[in-house]
Design an enzyme around this catalytic site. Structure first.
Site, PDB file in Angstrom:
ATOM      1  N   GLY A  13       4.459  -5.057   2.603  1.00  0.00           N
ATOM      2  CA  GLY A  13       5.825  -4.654   2.348  1.00  0.00           C
ATOM      3  C   GLY A  13       6.445  -5.863   1.417  1.00  0.00           C
ATOM      4  N   ALA A  14       5.491  -6.042   0.113  1.00  0.00           N
ATOM      5  CA  ALA A  14       5.847  -7.254  -0.660  1.00  0.00           C
ATOM      6  C   ALA A  14       6.296  -6.836  -1.934  1.00  0.00           C
ATOM      7  CB  ALA A  14       4.471  -8.038  -0.923  1.00  0.00           C
ATOM      8  N   GLY A  17      12.584  -6.756  -1.686  1.00  0.00           N
ATOM      9  CA  GLY A  17      13.185  -7.548  -0.317  1.00  0.00           C
ATOM     10  C   GLY A  17      12.608  -8.825  -0.152  1.00  0.00           C
ATOM     11  N   ILE A  18      12.715  -9.089   1.170  1.00  0.00           N
ATOM     12  CA  ILE A  18      12.070 -10.078   1.849  1.00  0.00           C
ATOM     13  C   ILE A  18      10.937 -10.625   1.377  1.00  0.00           C
ATOM     14  CG2 ILE A  18      11.634 -11.357   3.721  1.00  0.00           C
ATOM     15  CD1 ILE A  18      14.146 -10.196   5.173  1.00  0.00           C
ATOM     16  N   TYR A 166      14.639   1.713  16.118  1.00  0.00           N
ATOM     17  CA  TYR A 166      14.332   0.439  15.378  1.00  0.00           C
ATOM     18  C   TYR A 166      14.476  -0.671  16.099  1.00  0.00           C
ATOM     19  CZ  TYR A 166      15.031  -3.527  12.105  1.00  0.00           C
ATOM     20  OH  TYR A 166      14.758  -4.640  11.236  1.00  0.00           O
TER      21      TYR A 166
END
Length: 274
Positions: A13-14, A17-18, A166
């Site tokens: 997930g790069a 966002g974070i 979640y």
């Protein structure tokens, strides 16, 4: 507090966002960074964006839809083949689903991407990390983690709630972290998890609306665990604001942890090596 020498790191997930903030932070410090995203074109665009800021960055691409086990396997094989020096795995990718969806196995999408993908990818890459010790596995959880794994209705199909799905997945991240750290006791692999903060990401906006703190603040605890000696000396811990913090009571339940581990093995078809 001493920093460790740069190595090679995979961040899921790069592309925004974070995860993007962590990738930039590590690349700027001399780390060789493998950026994962679901879409190959978006990964390429992200690498181009980072490289345009500093041509000296060592950047590599990986892509997979983390709700598809076959794509996780293909990505893992590529990393095993092309990146034999991997020593840090940061499981960061996550989703918040406002409507009920299932992956191809019939598993609810939040549980699939937020937990099973962590489990699947980590165990596939574990033999490589074991060769490159000292190594680190960093799992991004959340202060929103719950106190229940709904074993009687893991998909929450009877009464779906995006928040409950979640919350359950983030508890699963912690249970997985604690279990894996115990299984790796005596090896030079640290397994830790963390709450990044309430950060201005698309996930926050999808789940809660509004805005949060900066991406740099969201990256801070991840970078702390990746960069500093404490991130290898400590294992089986949950961090918030760079400090070890207690988690919900159920996160320490070893019966729950074992049951979740067995279910995760069955759903992914991946078992702990050895």
């Amino acid at each position: 507090m001493e920093k460790t020498r740069p190595g090679k790191v995979l961040i899921t997930g790069a592309t925004d966002g974070i995860g993007f903030a962590v990738a930039q932070g590590l690349a700027s410090l001399g780390y060789s960074v493998i950026l994962h995203g679901r879409n190959a074109d978006k990964v390429s665009a992200t690498i181009h964006k980072l490289a345009s800021r500093d041509a000296s960055y060592s950047l590599h691409a990986a892509h997979a839809d983390l709700s598809r086990p076959e794509e996780i396997d293909a990505m893992a094989e590529e990393i095993l083949r092309n990146h034999p020096d991997l020593s840090i795995l940061i499981n960061n990718a996550g989703v918040f689903m406002n409507v009920y969806q299932e992956d191809g196995r019939g598993v609810e999408m939040t549980f699939s991407v937020n937990h099973l993908a962590y489990f699947h990818l980590t165990l596939r890459l574990l033999p490589l990390l074991q060769k490159n010790t000292p190594a680190r596995i960093i799992n991004v959880s959340s202060m929103a983690h719950g106190n229940t794994i709904h074993f009687d209705d893991l998909n929450l199909k009877k009464r779906f709630s995006g928040y409950e799905a979640y919350s359950q997945s983030k508890l699963a991240n912690i249970l997985f972290t604690y279990s894996l750290a115990e299984k790796l006791k005596g090896e030079k692999i640290a397994v830790n998890c963390l709450h990044p903060g309430v950060i201005n990401t698309k996930l926050l906006r999808a789940g809660w609306g509004g805005t949060g703190s900066s991406l740099e603040k969201g990256a801070a605890t991840i970078l702390y665990l990746a960069l500093y000696d404490e991130g290898i000396r400590q294992s089986g811990k949950y961090y918030s604001n760079k400090k070890v913090t207690q988690t919900s009571g159920e996160s320490y339940n070893k019966v729950t942890a074992q049951k979740l581990w067995e279910i995760s093995e069955n759903l992914t078809g991946i078992k702990f090596p050895g």
